[in-house]
Design a protein around this motif. Structure first.
Motif, PDB file in Angstrom:
ATOM      1  N   ALA A  74       0.847  -1.201   0.000  1.00  0.00           N
ATOM      2  CA  ALA A  74       0.000   0.000   0.000  1.00  0.00           C
ATOM      3  C   ALA A  74       0.882   1.250   0.000  1.00  0.00           C
ATOM      4  O   ALA A  74       2.085   1.175   0.256  1.00  0.00           O
ATOM      5  CB  ALA A  74      -0.900  -0.013   1.224  1.00  0.00           C
ATOM      6  N   ASN A  75       0.287   2.379  -0.303  1.00  0.00           N
ATOM      7  CA  ASN A  75       0.966   3.672  -0.185  1.00  0.00           C
ATOM      8  C   ASN A  75       0.241   4.493   0.873  1.00  0.00           C
ATOM      9  O   ASN A  75      -0.966   4.749   0.736  1.00  0.00           O
ATOM     10  CB  ASN A  75       0.902   4.455  -1.521  1.00  0.00           C
TER      11      ASN A  75
ATOM     12  N   GLU B  92       1.928   9.040   5.339  1.00  0.00           N
ATOM     13  CA  GLU B  92       1.858   9.534   6.717  1.00  0.00           C
ATOM     14  C   GLU B  92       2.587   8.577   7.662  1.00  0.00           C
ATOM     15  O   GLU B  92       3.068   8.972   8.718  1.00  0.00           O
ATOM     16  CB  GLU B  92       0.395   9.653   7.169  1.00  0.00           C
TER      17      GLU B  92
ATOM     18  N   HIS C  80      -7.759   0.128 -10.319  1.00  0.00           N
ATOM     19  CA  HIS C  80      -6.988   1.195  -9.671  1.00  0.00           C
ATOM     20  C   HIS C  80      -5.612   1.194 -10.315  1.00  0.00           C
ATOM     21  O   HIS C  80      -4.998   0.146 -10.455  1.00  0.00           O
ATOM     22  CB  HIS C  80      -6.879   0.885  -8.164  1.00  0.00           C
TER      23      HIS C  80
ATOM     24  N   CYS D 226      -1.878   3.019 -10.061  1.00  0.00           N
ATOM     25  CA  CYS D 226      -0.956   3.944  -9.386  1.00  0.00           C
ATOM     26  C   CYS D 226      -0.046   4.581 -10.426  1.00  0.00           C
ATOM     27  O   CYS D 226       0.325   3.940 -11.415  1.00  0.00           O
ATOM     28  CB  CYS D 226      -0.136   3.208  -8.337  1.00  0.00           C
TER      29      CYS D 226
ATOM     30  N   TRP E 215       1.955   0.194 -10.900  1.00  0.00           N
ATOM     31  CA  TRP E 215       1.259  -0.994 -10.404  1.00  0.00           C
ATOM     32  C   TRP E 215      -0.253  -0.728 -10.420  1.00  0.00           C
ATOM     33  O   TRP E 215      -0.703   0.413 -10.394  1.00  0.00           O
ATOM     34  CB  TRP E 215       1.764  -1.441  -9.026  1.00  0.00           C
TER      35      TRP E 215
ATOM     36  N   MET F 108      -4.385  -2.602  -9.501  1.00  0.00           N
ATOM     37  CA  MET F 108      -5.149  -3.649  -8.795  1.00  0.00           C
ATOM     38  C   MET F 108      -6.614  -3.513  -9.187  1.00  0.00           C
ATOM     39  O   MET F 108      -7.030  -2.510  -9.757  1.00  0.00           O
ATOM     40  CB  MET F 108      -4.965  -3.539  -7.274  1.00  0.00           C
TER      41      MET F 108
ATOM     42  N   THR G  32      -6.614  14.991   4.636  1.00  0.00           N
ATOM     43  CA  THR G  32      -6.387  13.843   5.535  1.00  0.00           C
ATOM     44  C   THR G  32      -6.083  14.364   6.948  1.00  0.00           C
ATOM     45  O   THR G  32      -5.679  15.518   7.110  1.00  0.00           O
ATOM     46  CB  THR G  32      -5.200  13.012   5.002  1.00  0.00           C
TER      47      THR G  32
ATOM     48  N   TYR H 177      -1.849  15.738   4.036  1.00  0.00           N
ATOM     49  CA  TYR H 177      -2.079  15.318   2.642  1.00  0.00           C
ATOM     50  C   TYR H 177      -3.380  15.979   2.173  1.00  0.00           C
ATOM     51  O   TYR H 177      -4.393  15.968   2.874  1.00  0.00           O
ATOM     52  CB  TYR H 177      -2.236  13.806   2.622  1.00  0.00           C
TER      53      TYR H 177
ATOM     54  N   ARG I 254     -12.334   7.115   2.595  1.00  0.00           N
ATOM     55  CA  ARG I 254     -11.397   7.631   1.605  1.00  0.00           C
ATOM     56  C   ARG I 254     -12.103   7.924   0.292  1.00  0.00           C
ATOM     57  O   ARG I 254     -13.264   7.518   0.090  1.00  0.00           O
ATOM     58  CB  ARG I 254     -10.285   6.612   1.348  1.00  0.00           C
TER      59      ARG I 254
ATOM     60  N   SER J 117      -6.626   9.478  -4.967  1.00  0.00           N
ATOM     61  CA  SER J 117      -7.603   8.791  -4.108  1.00  0.00           C
ATOM     62  C   SER J 117      -7.181   8.901  -2.644  1.00  0.00           C
ATOM     63  O   SER J 117      -6.689   7.953  -2.031  1.00  0.00           O
ATOM     64  CB  SER J 117      -7.741   7.328  -4.542  1.00  0.00           C
ATOM     65  N   ILE J 118      -7.375  10.051  -2.099  1.00  0.00           N
ATOM     66  CA  ILE J 118      -6.890  10.406  -0.756  1.00  0.00           C
ATOM     67  C   ILE J 118      -7.548   9.551   0.339  1.00  0.00           C
ATOM     68  O   ILE J 118      -8.742   9.276   0.290  1.00  0.00           O
ATOM     69  CB  ILE J 118      -7.120  11.924  -0.524  1.00  0.00           C
TER      70      ILE J 118
HETATM   71  N1  MTE Z   1      -3.745   9.217   0.870  1.00  0.00           N
HETATM   72  C1  MTE Z   1      -2.988   9.648   1.905  1.00  0.00           C
HETATM   73  N2  MTE Z   1      -3.571  10.356   2.872  1.00  0.00           N
HETATM   74  N3  MTE Z   1      -1.669   9.382   1.976  1.00  0.00           N
HETATM   75  C2  MTE Z   1      -1.018   8.701   0.982  1.00  0.00           C
HETATM   76  O1  MTE Z   1       0.202   8.498   1.076  1.00  0.00           O
HETATM   77  N4  MTE Z   1      -1.208   7.560  -1.183  1.00  0.00           N
HETATM   78  C3  MTE Z   1      -1.923   7.616  -2.445  1.00  0.00           C
HETATM   79  C4  MTE Z   1      -3.411   7.309  -2.272  1.00  0.00           C
HETATM   80  N5  MTE Z   1      -3.958   8.024  -1.138  1.00  0.00           N
HETATM   81  C5  MTE Z   1      -1.784   8.246  -0.130  1.00  0.00           C
HETATM   82  C6  MTE Z   1      -3.168   8.508  -0.122  1.00  0.00           C
HETATM   83  C7  MTE Z   1      -1.374   6.725  -3.471  1.00  0.00           C
HETATM   84  S1  MTE Z   1       0.106   7.217  -4.128  1.00  0.00           S
HETATM   85  C8  MTE Z   1      -2.031   5.625  -3.917  1.00  0.00           C
HETATM   86  S2  MTE Z   1      -1.467   4.731  -5.258  1.00  0.00           S
HETATM   87  C9  MTE Z   1      -3.227   5.132  -3.242  1.00  0.00           C
HETATM   88  O2  MTE Z   1      -3.573   5.911  -2.086  1.00  0.00           O
HETATM   89  C10 MTE Z   1      -2.970   3.708  -2.805  1.00  0.00           C
HETATM   90  O3  MTE Z   1      -4.101   3.133  -2.226  1.00  0.00           O
HETATM   91  P1  MTE Z   1      -3.940   1.691  -1.542  1.00  0.00           P
HETATM   92  O4  MTE Z   1      -2.706   1.779  -0.685  1.00  0.00           O
HETATM   93  O5  MTE Z   1      -5.181   1.470  -0.748  1.00  0.00           O
HETATM   94  O6  MTE Z   1      -3.762   0.720  -2.648  1.00  0.00           O
END
Ligand code: MTE
Length: 322
Positions: A92-93, A96, A147, A149, A153, A155, A184, A203, A237, A248-249
């Motif tokens: 995941a990404n 924070e 989804h 990224c 990558w 999914m 966030t 964020y 989210r 997709s915050i």
């Molecule tokens: N939202 C917050 N608050 N912080 C983050 O680091 N990463 C984003 C996004 N939303 C992120 C975020 C990125 S770069 C991606 S690709 C997606 O969340 C990843 O969602 P997942 O980890 O549920 O697959």
């Protein structure tokens, strides 16, 4: 993702070698080898793949599950194999907590209950919702979305939630509202990377009002028929599947209607690599890699990237000139 916030040689003071260590007598070859093998074992132990139970426990949030699973919408299909839950929990990404993908190892301190978020700004009905109010005010449905990224990558996951436009309609925007800004939480005691001032916390993300009221834009409270685990953005989210994933915050606390284009996290870190619009588009390479192909989490299968991530039928008209 890398916003080039810190160069590898820019070590913080805390990582400098202390003088007494630098001056200490060198270990013998045997001592050195013993120490290396002990560290290797330790590292192997730390990096051991988690069991399914460990993964679920790491992301679990104590909230009411009575609304899950919701019935699945028949309007959306992946056209590919659904990703395996374990893979999406493990990779995941969530900056924070960490810049690594193993977010599940860094979220034990995150406590997303109780939770509330406010809908505010240029609207007639601003309102603060707690979690129970969100899931009981807006009927939940399940949607199968792809989804993608920006890092290439991809999914395919079933989100549970509701259309963002229902939330915006309830807020009743003023005619001056042109954009929607998302924010966030800011909890450095729980999310340690928020102590790093090289990043523009909290964020933030943004959409035009037209994008936000498109039927694809989705507020997710769940995934795989259950509430969201912490690493996937608990408890609420955004999901905008025609845009790169960074739009997709996760873990939203504020949604604001505004007349100005909001500044956004990755765009303010590195505008040359991450645009405000950030629509999936194979014809626009990232400055450091191609966007022609994508690979699936888990199976590692490769696919050609498709403009708007294949959702042109819903969103292409938003970007037509005139
Ligand atoms: N939202 C917050 N608050 N912080 C983050 O680091 N990463 C984003 C996004 N939303 C992120 C975020 C990125 S770069 C991606 S690709 C997606 O969340 C990843 O969602 P997942 O980890 O549920 O697959």
């Amino acid at each position: 993702m890398n916003g080039f916030v810190r160069r590898p040689w820019d070590l913080p003071q805390s990582l400098h070698t202390p003088l007494e260590v630098f001056r200490a007598p060198r270990p013998s070859r045997r001592e050195f080898l013993l120490e290396m093998s002990a560290s290797a074992l330790l590292l192997a132990g730390c990096q051991k793949a988690p069991t399914d139970q460990e993964l679920t426990a790491a992301g679990a949030v104590a909230i009411d599950t009575s609304k899950y699973p919701a019935s699945r919408s028949t309007r959306f299909e992946y056209g590919r194999t659904e990703s395996i839950k374990r893979d999406t929990e493990q990779f995941a990404n969530f900056y924070e907590f960490t810049s690594s993908k193993e977010v599940f190892r860094h979220i034990s301190g995150f406590n997303p209950t109780p939770w509330s978020f406010e809908v505010t700004g240029l609207c007639k009905n601003p309102r603060t919702y707690d979690l129970d109010q969100i899931v009981s005010t807006f009927p939940l449905e399940e949607r199968a979305y792809r989804h993608r990224c920006v890092e290439t990558w991809a999914m395919c996951v079933p989100w549970t939630g509701f259309a963002l436009r229902d939330l915006i309609t309830a807020a009743d925007p003023l005619p001056t509202a042109k954009y929607v800004r998302f924010e966030t939480f800011m909890r450095p005691a729980e999310a340690r990377q928020q102590l790093d001032s090289n990043y523009p916390w909290p964020y933030q993300e943004g959409l035009t009002l037209a994008e936000a009221t498109n039927e694809l834009a989705f507020i997710a409270t769940g995934i795989y028929g259950a509430p969201l685990p912490k690493q996937n953005g608990a408890p609420v989210r955004l999901v905008v599947p025609w845009k790169y994933g960074f739009k997709s915050i996760k873990s939203i606390v504020k949604i604001e209607l505004t007349d100005k284009q909001p500044s956004t996290f990755w765009n303010s870190l590195n505008p040359h690599e991450y645009s405000f619009e950030a629509n999936v588009d194979p014809a626009v390479p990232h400055p450091r890699w191609s966007q022609q192909y994508e690979w699936m989490l888990g199976s590692r299968e490769n696919f050609d990237t498709v403009k708007y991530n294949g959702y042109g039928e819903w969103v292409a008209r938003l970007y037509e000139p005139g």
